[in-house]
Design a protein around this motif. Sequence first.
Motif, mmCIF file in Angstrom:
data_model
loop_
_atom_site.group_PDB
_atom_site.id
_atom_site.type_symbol
_atom_site.label_atom_id
_atom_site.label_comp_id
_atom_site.label_asym_id
_atom_site.label_seq_id
_atom_site.Cartn_x
_atom_site.Cartn_y
_atom_site.Cartn_z
ATOM 1 N N SER A 191 -30.658 -3.901 20.701
ATOM 2 C CA SER A 191 -30.125 -2.679 20.100
ATOM 3 C C SER A 191 -30.849 -2.322 18.806
ATOM 4 O O SER A 191 -30.836 -1.163 18.374
ATOM 5 C CB SER A 191 -28.623 -2.832 19.830
ATOM 6 N N ALA A 210 -31.620 -6.041 12.010
ATOM 7 C CA ALA A 210 -30.319 -6.695 12.116
ATOM 8 C C ALA A 210 -30.030 -7.544 10.881
ATOM 9 O O ALA A 210 -28.915 -7.513 10.328
ATOM 10 C CB ALA A 210 -30.266 -7.562 13.378
ATOM 11 N N ASP A 212 -24.255 -5.510 4.495
ATOM 12 C CA ASP A 212 -22.813 -5.695 4.657
ATOM 13 C C ASP A 212 -22.292 -6.763 3.700
ATOM 14 O O ASP A 212 -21.226 -6.610 3.092
ATOM 15 C CB ASP A 212 -22.484 -6.101 6.096
ATOM 16 N N ASP A 250 -19.351 -4.216 11.191
ATOM 17 C CA ASP A 250 -19.366 -3.486 12.455
ATOM 18 C C ASP A 250 -20.647 -3.792 13.233
ATOM 19 O O ASP A 250 -21.751 -3.694 12.710
ATOM 20 C CB ASP A 250 -19.268 -1.982 12.180
ATOM 21 N N GLY A 251 -20.489 -4.167 14.499
ATOM 22 C CA GLY A 251 -21.630 -4.511 15.335
ATOM 23 C C GLY A 251 -21.986 -5.977 15.317
ATOM 24 O O GLY A 251 -22.878 -6.413 16.052
ATOM 25 N N PHE A 252 -21.284 -6.770 14.476
ATOM 26 C CA PHE A 252 -21.511 -8.206 14.395
ATOM 27 C C PHE A 252 -20.227 -8.954 14.777
ATOM 28 O O PHE A 252 -19.128 -8.509 14.454
ATOM 29 C CB PHE A 252 -21.906 -8.629 12.983
ATOM 30 N N ALA A 253 -20.387 -10.072 15.437
ATOM 31 C CA ALA A 253 -19.271 -10.973 15.719
ATOM 32 C C ALA A 253 -19.512 -12.255 14.935
ATOM 33 O O ALA A 253 -20.444 -13.004 15.239
ATOM 34 C CB ALA A 253 -19.172 -11.258 17.215
ATOM 35 N N LYS A 269 -29.249 -4.665 24.407
ATOM 36 C CA LYS A 269 -28.427 -3.498 24.096
ATOM 37 C C LYS A 269 -27.381 -3.272 25.182
ATOM 38 O O LYS A 269 -27.673 -3.333 26.372
ATOM 39 C CB LYS A 269 -29.320 -2.265 23.970
ATOM 40 N N GLY A 278 -22.843 -6.409 24.171
ATOM 41 C CA GLY A 278 -21.939 -6.982 23.190
ATOM 42 C C GLY A 278 -22.518 -6.975 21.794
ATOM 43 O O GLY A 278 -23.655 -6.544 21.556
ATOM 44 N N ASP A 279 -21.707 -7.460 20.841
ATOM 45 C CA ASP A 279 -22.111 -7.500 19.440
ATOM 46 C C ASP A 279 -23.146 -8.588 19.190
ATOM 47 O O ASP A 279 -23.270 -9.559 19.949
ATOM 48 C CB ASP A 279 -20.897 -7.753 18.543
ATOM 49 N N ILE A 280 -23.868 -8.431 18.090
ATOM 50 C CA ILE A 280 -24.768 -9.484 17.616
ATOM 51 C C ILE A 280 -23.910 -10.612 17.052
ATOM 52 O O ILE A 280 -23.052 -10.386 16.199
ATOM 53 C CB ILE A 280 -25.709 -8.942 16.532
ATOM 54 N N GLN A 281 -24.132 -11.822 17.527
ATOM 55 C CA GLN A 281 -23.359 -12.965 17.041
ATOM 56 C C GLN A 281 -23.997 -13.534 15.773
ATOM 57 O O GLN A 281 -25.202 -13.773 15.733
ATOM 58 C CB GLN A 281 -23.293 -14.052 18.105
#
Length: 294
Positions: A147, A153, A160, A171-174, A274, A277-280
């Motif tokens: 993504s 990233a 953040d 947002d967008g991260f796990a 992409k 799921g979210d970026i871990q």
Amino acid sequence: MPAISAVEVQKAVSGFLAVRNRASARYDDALIRTVASGPLLERELADHKINRILKRKIPPLAVVNPVGSVTPPGTWPQRLVVAAEVKGKADERIAGLAQRSAPDAPWAWTHLVNLGSETLAQYVTSPPLPGGGSVRTPTRAELGRLSMTPAAAVQRLAQDMSTRTQSLLFDGFALTGSADEYRGDLILQASMTTPDERPATLAVEYGPAVALQSFGKVLVFATISMSWIHPVEPGTQAKWPPGPQQALAVKGRWYTKSLMDFEQLQVVLAMPPKGSGDIQVLGISRQRTGVGGV
């Protein structure tokens, strides 16, 4: 056949930790330089200085059940990704990254991240590529399916983390494991921060990135250098209080405008294609590396 055997992984890990623990016990900067480089070396040297001045012991690090995989030989530097459990500490795991320039060259360790309850073992023990291990350098096409780029990233993650608000969404991260614990620390800091105090991201270094064969993800080890700026009340002077900051400070130095606290963060990201799921954010380890002011 895997590019490196389980016995060789064990030897690489145990050799590094044996030297690291001897160096830590004596605050031996020359010795740690023989096994660590780059951001990990910077972190270890700062840890030596702080504890040498404060006359505190650096606890040794011991691991059990280390597993690892290397990028296939032929493209140098070759990189080794390792996951292990911390001995004597339930639910505490680490991830490490090392590289070497030739088959007979020693491994130089650049990243060591405490993952907390998270683990990388399932990644590095996945079925290997033909003639290689479970990890390899990602292709341009694989990076194009993400993504965003690894650099973007890590930069976004750094931004953040520097917001210092009590509603950190990432947002967008796990965030899992020690990364989630770090978010809790940031929220606590935000609750105690005055409006004039502010963070400033100094530098972001991402990479190297490795592709994870079985999971289709790109694993990124990165370093984020940040400073925390604390204003000095007008008409007064301030200096660092006793403790780690004073150990790193210029002895007897007073400041009239602001104090600056420098911090290094080592992070591990797992980036899926992409739409998957979210970026871990699997782990974040922090180390104070310097102080200053004006």
